[in-house]
Structures are given as structure tokens and as C-alpha cells.
Design a protein around this motif. Structure first.
Motif, PDB file in Angstrom:
ATOM      1  N   LYS A 532       0.827  -1.213   0.000  1.00  0.00           N
ATOM      2  CA  LYS A 532       0.000   0.000   0.000  1.00  0.00           C
ATOM      3  C   LYS A 532       0.859   1.260   0.000  1.00  0.00           C
ATOM      4  O   LYS A 532       0.596   2.204  -0.752  1.00  0.00           O
ATOM      5  CB  LYS A 532      -0.933  -0.012   1.216  1.00  0.00           C
ATOM      6  CG  LYS A 532      -2.039  -1.061   1.117  1.00  0.00           C
ATOM      7  CD  LYS A 532      -2.934  -1.050   2.350  1.00  0.00           C
ATOM      8  CE  LYS A 532      -4.061  -2.070   2.190  1.00  0.00           C
ATOM      9  NZ  LYS A 532      -4.951  -2.127   3.355  1.00  0.00           N
ATOM     10  N   GLU A 533       1.861   1.270   0.843  1.00  0.00           N
ATOM     11  CA  GLU A 533       2.722   2.459   0.940  1.00  0.00           C
ATOM     12  C   GLU A 533       3.453   2.739  -0.369  1.00  0.00           C
ATOM     13  O   GLU A 533       3.655   3.895  -0.745  1.00  0.00           O
ATOM     14  CB  GLU A 533       3.749   2.257   2.068  1.00  0.00           C
ATOM     15  CG  GLU A 533       3.130   2.287   3.466  1.00  0.00           C
ATOM     16  CD  GLU A 533       4.096   1.769   4.517  1.00  0.00           C
ATOM     17  OE1 GLU A 533       5.280   1.489   4.174  1.00  0.00           O
ATOM     18  OE2 GLU A 533       3.681   1.616   5.685  1.00  0.00           O
ATOM     19  N   GLU A 534       3.834   1.660  -1.071  1.00  0.00           N
ATOM     20  CA  GLU A 534       4.586   1.814  -2.312  1.00  0.00           C
ATOM     21  C   GLU A 534       3.696   1.801  -3.557  1.00  0.00           C
ATOM     22  O   GLU A 534       4.204   1.818  -4.682  1.00  0.00           O
ATOM     23  CB  GLU A 534       5.633   0.697  -2.423  1.00  0.00           C
ATOM     24  CG  GLU A 534       6.732   0.775  -1.387  1.00  0.00           C
ATOM     25  CD  GLU A 534       7.539   2.054  -1.525  1.00  0.00           C
ATOM     26  OE1 GLU A 534       8.202   2.238  -2.556  1.00  0.00           O
ATOM     27  OE2 GLU A 534       7.490   2.886  -0.588  1.00  0.00           O
ATOM     28  N   ASN A 535       2.377   1.725  -3.326  1.00  0.00           N
ATOM     29  CA  ASN A 535       1.419   1.701  -4.439  1.00  0.00           C
ATOM     30  C   ASN A 535       1.738   0.574  -5.416  1.00  0.00           C
ATOM     31  O   ASN A 535       1.775   0.749  -6.637  1.00  0.00           O
ATOM     32  CB  ASN A 535       1.408   3.051  -5.177  1.00  0.00           C
ATOM     33  CG  ASN A 535       0.257   3.151  -6.171  1.00  0.00           C
ATOM     34  OD1 ASN A 535      -0.813   2.562  -5.961  1.00  0.00           O
ATOM     35  ND2 ASN A 535       0.475   3.876  -7.253  1.00  0.00           N
ATOM     36  N   LEU A 536       1.956  -0.619  -4.878  1.00  0.00           N
ATOM     37  CA  LEU A 536       2.342  -1.776  -5.684  1.00  0.00           C
ATOM     38  C   LEU A 536       1.166  -2.740  -5.851  1.00  0.00           C
ATOM     39  O   LEU A 536       0.344  -2.905  -4.943  1.00  0.00           O
ATOM     40  CB  LEU A 536       3.502  -2.523  -5.028  1.00  0.00           C
ATOM     41  CG  LEU A 536       4.827  -1.765  -4.918  1.00  0.00           C
ATOM     42  CD1 LEU A 536       5.825  -2.584  -4.114  1.00  0.00           C
ATOM     43  CD2 LEU A 536       5.379  -1.427  -6.294  1.00  0.00           C
ATOM     44  N   CYS A 537       1.117  -3.389  -6.992  1.00  0.00           N
ATOM     45  CA  CYS A 537       0.123  -4.431  -7.257  1.00  0.00           C
ATOM     46  C   CYS A 537       0.850  -5.762  -7.373  1.00  0.00           C
ATOM     47  O   CYS A 537       1.735  -5.921  -8.226  1.00  0.00           O
ATOM     48  CB  CYS A 537      -0.647  -4.121  -8.539  1.00  0.00           C
ATOM     49  SG  CYS A 537      -1.758  -5.461  -9.037  1.00  0.00           S
ATOM     50  N   LEU A 538       0.494  -6.713  -6.519  1.00  0.00           N
ATOM     51  CA  LEU A 538       1.122  -8.034  -6.522  1.00  0.00           C
ATOM     52  C   LEU A 538       0.291  -8.981  -7.390  1.00  0.00           C
ATOM     53  O   LEU A 538      -0.872  -9.251  -7.088  1.00  0.00           O
ATOM     54  CB  LEU A 538       1.213  -8.593  -5.098  1.00  0.00           C
ATOM     55  CG  LEU A 538       1.823  -9.995  -4.978  1.00  0.00           C
ATOM     56  CD1 LEU A 538       3.330  -9.928  -5.160  1.00  0.00           C
ATOM     57  CD2 LEU A 538       1.488 -10.626  -3.634  1.00  0.00           C
ATOM     58  N   ASN A 539       0.881  -9.476  -8.459  1.00  0.00           N
ATOM     59  CA  ASN A 539       0.246 -10.498  -9.300  1.00  0.00           C
ATOM     60  C   ASN A 539       0.713 -11.870  -8.831  1.00  0.00           C
ATOM     61  O   ASN A 539       1.910 -12.152  -8.848  1.00  0.00           O
ATOM     62  CB  ASN A 539       0.616 -10.303 -10.770  1.00  0.00           C
ATOM     63  CG  ASN A 539       0.010  -9.045 -11.352  1.00  0.00           C
ATOM     64  OD1 ASN A 539      -1.181  -8.779 -11.186  1.00  0.00           O
ATOM     65  ND2 ASN A 539       0.823  -8.245 -12.026  1.00  0.00           N
TER      66      ASN A 539
END
Length: 675
Positions: A532-539
């Protein structure tokens, strides 16, 4: 008269009776016991005169409830129980093995006005009461007693019964100890307990059996129970071992009955069937069938060779047959095929795919010529082609029918071909069981560097001249399409296949370390907060054999998405990912080639089924994390470097990729110049 109905929502319930009771206006209130029986508790909100604990698998008529109330009011009896026996002939209130279903039949009890909370203690006190009782005749109307839902209900109810009932009372409610033994055998000696019930519930029941029945010697004697070893282990607190012993016993018994059934059908089979007159008389027909099949294949070969001679009379162009898996086109073979068709007019190439692989065929047909696996054209091209090129072995991907038969009939022709395995990943471990030269038809094999070449020579039986350092053709595609780590917010989590997990039942898989570690990772607060903090999407990309378990891993977090091999191009996923989290996947090499970071989450290094090499280690390619804390530390480390490749892996990039560009051209030129 106010009556509280507490009704069990069982898996095997009679739905009609359940709904009838649930919606009846006769009861003042209705409470449904659903889910974990151990957790049931109901706060009494009103004054009730009676409680009816209703098992919907027994017929419950309103007049029977009224009759039961009259019996309680007109006598000293405080319990009315529904029974499958004739109430007029019940001499003992104790149970035996043959009346085990009545352990969980409906009961009617008056409610103590002082009671503020109702749990299952009241119910089990009533059904285990062995003094005066009144009985109401009933019939069992539940579904088939043999189905899995019925056994699961019994296991759950028995577990609750043992929890709520004292040892003394449990032993006292049976007519004889042998009935306890039979009942416990019945509860655990079945496929549902062995394979469908989750391990926590299995262990909980075994612990309760230990606590309640460890003084019953009959449970440990062979002459009274075939599960005597199971109980002995339980009473020694060896619960995992007891479950293993149960599985072994059930397996042994299964094959015993199969063998007995076959023996009953066949009679005495202690003879050599080939010495019988019937076998000898029919041998000529078997020989004829085998001869006819082989003759057809030999004649087919001769016909194909005539066609080959005709075709070569008109064209002498080089022909390459290319394959990957029979149903896929996304690896090194596909990118080689694509390059040849766009850049090399001097080579005619064909890509082999199973005719049912519609999606892959559609993709490859946009590039070049596709041949259906095992078709007549495929067999013809096997003779016409100069080179066989595959990302695996031709035995797996190219030989058009029974491997040994084909090798025998086409032995001479196969020796005339150059067979090249161009790999589907960098070889970092000893994979001799899967790719040794003695076991497969491979003349040449490709590598990325001298270290990998040494591994191949040492473990796979190839000579130095047979190992070609060309790089992997898919890396050209990565060079062209790779997105810089700073310009993407997608990361890839790709756990690998692990031997022995694909055939587990759902409960068994949910007990595996593989599942638990992935589950814990995807729900770890520090991990989620980092995303969330890094605005990442985990696939999350599971191995195709494990996709059936995805529903048990999914989580309601917008930062986490599950993707399927059926819906994505793996090369695109690699190109657009910021970095990789895996356990053992060689796809990590593709990330290093893009100069992107890798985290190996190896919570159990012994789960990997290959022997590691000395030349290339996982720690040479990326950070190795043995637990969640180390994984979070690794994430923060690559974040602090602005997601650029950490400096300690730049030397690995230089030494592991001797061919960093134009790998497709390099491979084609190398193959053309083979001696």
C-alpha cells in the motif's frame, strides 16, 4: 406453553423436515446450530418452558412433542428422547453399537428457569442420561447413510459429545466396552475421516479419544479391533503417527479386498498363463495383431520416404521442426520460430502443436506454419527436416506416436538428424533424472554461460563440443519489451511446483506447509502495508497444477490479484514486473537479465526436488529469505535502492549472460554452422 427449538443444520440433513421445523409457528423461537459445534452458545432472552434439540434427520411430529410434554408433566421423567426402536420394548436406556444413531436423536427437556445460557452441554447431558427416560417412536429420514455428508456429521457430533461429556458417563452409556470399540472404529475407519476432514479436527478427535478412553484395554488388542496400532499411538500422544498408521491400514485392507475379489473371480491363479493351452492356441492371433500394426507403420514409413524423395526433387531448402510443449507457445522455441519467419528466408520452419491447442495455434499461425501433432504431415516432416529443435526433449514434444516403437522403426533416420534442446530456463541444479543424454535423443544443448556449461557437462553426460553457449532466445524479447523498474508498479509472485502436492485432497493441501506459508504471506500486515505504501500491485501466478487451490488463497485486498497461465503471456508478465518473489523458479534468471531484483522466499529449502550445483547458487541471483521477517527486510532493501538492481548482483548479471543481445541470431547462426 413456550418451547425453544434448537435445530442442527447438518450437511446430510433432510431439507424438507429442516425447513418445516424452522418455519413452524408452534415454537416460540428457533435457533440454528451451524458451523463449529464447540462454539455454540445461546443467551436466553425470554422465559421458555421446554427446549427441543432437533436433529432434522429424525421425523418430528407436533403430536409427538405434545405427547412428550404430557409424559414429563404426569411423571418424574425429565427427558423425552426420539428413538428408532419400539418404545414399548426398550428395557435399557444404554446404547449399543447398533443403536449408535440415537446418540444424536432429538430430545425434549424442561428448561431450568435459572439458566441464562444454553450450550450443547444441556443436549449431551440429556442424550447420555441413562436412568428414567420417556421415548417417542420415530424414523430416520436423513439422506443416504453411506454418503460423505453423513459421516462428516457423525464425526463432528462425536467430537462435540466427547468434549462435553465426562469419561465416567461416556463409558456408562454403553451396554458393553465392545460397543465403544465398534463405535470408535466406525467413526475413524472411513474415507471421510482419513481424507476429507481437516487435520486439526482429526487431531482434536484423537486427543479426546486419548483423554476419555485410554483405560479401555480392548482398544489396544488385535482380537477386538484392527485399529489397535492406531489407538496405541494415540494413547502415547503420537497423533501424526496414528494418522499415518490409519492410512497404511486402510490402504492395505483396500488392496487385500481387491486381491480377494480378483481371486474369487479367477479362481486359482498360481500358474503361468503362458503355459496354458488357451494362451498357446491364441498366441498366433496376438502375433498377427502385433505384426499387422508394425507392418502398417513400416509401410507408412516407406510411403512417406517416397513422398520425401519427390519433394526433395523440387526443393532443397533447409527445414527445421520446432516445438515446445504440445499445447503452448510462449518459450524459447516460439521466439526462435518468430525470428526465423521474419528474418531467414533460407530456412523453412514448422511449429508442432496439438490440434486441440486452439489458442496457441491461433497465436503461432500469425507468425508461420503450424503442424498438428501426430498428423501425417507431422510424420512426413520428421523425415524431411534437417533439424529438430525443442525447448524440452523430442520425446516429450515431437515424436508422433509410441516413443520406443518410433525409435525402433526410424532408428537410422533419427541418427541422420541434428537434435537440439534450446532449454526453457538456465540450468542451476543437477537435473539428471529429467535431461541426461543417456535417456534422451539430444545431440546438442544450449547454455547461457561457462558455469552452466560445466553443470551440463558434469551432470547430464554431454561433451564440451555438444554444449552451445548461445543464450536464450526469449531474452531478445525481454530486451525489447522490458519496462524499467521505476516505471511500473506491478510485481510478480510465482511459487513453483512442488512434487507430491498436486494430487492432495483439499483438506490435505490446506494442511501443507506450501499452502500455509503462502497464506500467511498474503495476509501479513507488514507485507500488505508495504504494498500500500509503495502503491504496488502483486500479481500471484500459481503453477497450473495448483490453480484449483487458488480459491483458498484469495484475499480481499485491492493490491493483490491472482492471474492464470490461461489468461496471460508469461513473457509480458516478466517484462512489466518491477521485481520477482519466488521460491525456486528459474524464471528468476529472466529478471536478472532485465537487471531487476529477485527475492527467493525459501521457507523450506528442502522442499526443492533438485540437487543444487556449486557453480550457480540462488544467492548469486537474488536475496534469499528464509522467513517473513527476512522477506520484509529484503523488500525494504530493494526499496532503499529505488528498485534498481542491487550492486551485489551486477557481477552475476555480467558473468551469467555471456550473450546479452541478438540471442536469436546467435542461436540460428550457431545451429547453421554445426559440423
Amino acid at each position: 406453553m413456550k418451547i425453544l427449538l434448537i435445530i442442527f443444520k447438518l450437511k446430510n440433513k433432510n431439507v424438507r423436515n429442516f425447513n418445516h421445523l424452522l418455519n413452524s409457528s408452534y415454537f416460540s423461537d428457533v435457533v440454528v446450530v451451524d458451523g463449529d459445534l464447540d462454539q455454540f452458545s445461546y443467551q436466553i432472552k425470554h422465559k421458555y418452558d421446554y427446549i427441543l434439540f432437533g436433529n432434522p434427520n429424525f421425523e418430528i411430529e407436533l403430536q409427538d412433542i405434545k405427547h412428550g410434554i404430557q409424559q414429563i408433566e404426569n411423571s418424574k421423567i425429565n427427558i423425552v428422547q426420539w428413538t428408532l426402536r419400539n418404545p414399548n420394548y426398550i428395557k435399557s436406556n444404554k446404547y449399543n453399537f447398533y443403536s449408535y444413531r440415537e446418540l444424536f436423536s432429538p430430545v425434549l427437556v424442561p428448561l431450568d428457569s435459572q439458566k441464562a445460557t444454553i450450550d450443547l452441554q444441556t443436549y449431551f447431558n440429556a442424550i447420555t442420561y441413562v436412568k428414567e427416560k420417556a421415548y417417542v417412536g420415530s424414523r430416520y429420514i436423513g439422506r443416504d447413510l453411506r454418503n460423505k455428508g453423513y459421516k462428516e456429521d457423525l464425526i463432528n457430533l462425536t467430537t462435540a459429545l466427547l468434549k462435553y461429556t465426562s469419561v465416567k458417563k461416556l463409558i456408562h452409556i454403553y451396554e458393553a466396552e465392545k460397543d465403544i470399540v465398534k463405535f470408535l472404529d466406525f467413526i475413524i475407519d472411513n474415507q471421510v475421516f482419513e481424507r476429507k476432514i481437516d487435520k486439526n479436527t482429526q487431531i482434536r478427535l484423537l486427543i479426546l479419544i486419548n483423554q476419555k478412553f485410554n483405560n479401555i484395554k480392548l482398544l489396544q488388542l488385535r482380537k477386538h479391533t484392527n485399529l489397535h496400532l492406531v489407538y496405541r499411538l494415540v494413547f502415547k500422544n503420537y497423533y501424526d503417527e496414528a494418522l499415518s498408521a490409519l492410512t497404511l491400514y486402510r490402504s492395505k485392507r483396500y488392496w487385500y479386498y481387491i486381491e480377494k475379489e480378483m481371486a474369487d473371480k479367477l479362481g486359482n491363479v498360481d500358474f503361468d498363463v503362458k503355459e496354458t493351452k488357451a494362451w498357446k492356441d491364441t498366441q498366433k492371433f496376438r502375433n498377427l495383431r502385433i505384426f499387422s500394426k508394425n507392418l502398417f507403420l513400416i509401410l507408412e514409413k516407406q510411403f512417406l520416404k517416397i513422398l520425401v524423395n519427390l519433394i526433395r526433387h523440387f526443393s532443397s531448402k533447409t527445414i527445421w521442426l520446432i516445438s515446445e510443449r504440445k499445447d503452448s507457445a510462449s518459450d524459447n522455441s516460439y521466439f526462435l520460430f518468430k525470428y526465423i519467419n521474419r528474418n531467414r528466408n533460407d530456412i523453412i520452419s514448422y511449429y508442432i502443436l496439438d490440434k486441440t491447442a486452439r489458442q496457441s495455434k491461433k497465436k503461432v499461425e500469425k507468425v508461420g506454419k503450424v503442424v498438428n501433432f501426430s498428423s501425417l504431415k507431422h510424420k512426413l516432416l520428421m523425415l524431411l527436416a534437417d533439424k529438430y529443435i525443442t525447448a524440452f526433449t523430442i520425446e516429450e514434444t515431437m515424436i508422433p506416436y509410441d516413443i520406443e516403437t518410433y525409435k525402433k522403426i526410424y532408428k537410422k533416420e533419427l541418427l541422420e538428424k541434428d537434435i537440439i534442446s534450446i532449454q526453457h530456463g538456465m540450468i542451476m541444479n543437477n537435473i539428471a533424472p529429467y535431461l541426461h543424454k543417456n535417456n534422451y535423443l539430444i545431440d546438442y544443448i544450449t547454455a547461457n554461460n561457462k558455469y552452466e556449461k560445466n553443470i551440463i557437462i558434469e551432470t547430464l553426460g554431454f561433451n564440451e563440443s555438444n554444449v552451445l553457449i548461445t543464450g536464450m532466445t526469449r531474452h531478445d524479447n525481454l530486451s525489447e519489451s522490458s519496462i524499467s523498474p521505476q516505471k511500473t508498479n506491478e510485481i510478480l509472485f510465482m511459487p513453483t511446483w512442488q512434487r507430491g502436492l498436486q494430487n492432495l485432497t483439499i483438506p490435505q493441501f490446506l494442511e501443507s506447509n506450501f499452502y500455509k506459508k503462502i497464506y500467511d504471506l498474503l495476509r501479513n500486515k507488514d507485507f500488505i502495508n508495504f504494498l500500500k505504501e509503495e502503491n504496488l500491485c502483486l500479481n500471484v501466478l500459481m503453477h497450473p497444477q495448483f490453480e484449483k487451490y487458488v480459491q483458498y488463497l484469495e484475499i480481499d485486498e485491492t493490491e493483490i490479484t491472482f492471474v492464470s497461465m490461461k489468461d496471460i503471456e508469461i513473457s509480458d508478465m516478466i517484462a512489466k514486473s518491477k521485481f520477482l518473489i519466488t521460491d525456486f523458479s528459474s524464471i528468476a534468471v529472466d529478471f536478472l537479465f532485465q537487471q531487476k531484483n529477485i527475492i527467493f522466499y525459501q521457507y523450506n529449502k528442502y522442499a526443492f526436488h533438485h540437487v543444487p550445483s556449486k557453480q550457480i547458487k540462488y544467492s548469486d541471483i537474488g536475496q534469499v529469505a528464509l522467513n517473513l521477517n527476512q522477506l520484509i527486510t529484503s523488500l525494504r532493501k530493494i526499496k532503499s535502492n529505488n528498485y534498481n538492481l542491487l550492486s551485489e548482483y551486477k557481477s552475476s548479471y555480467e558473468k551469467l549472460f555471456e550473450v546479452k543481445k541478438d540471442t536469436q541470431k546467435k542461436l540460428v547462426d550457431t545451429i547453421i554452422n554445426l559440423p
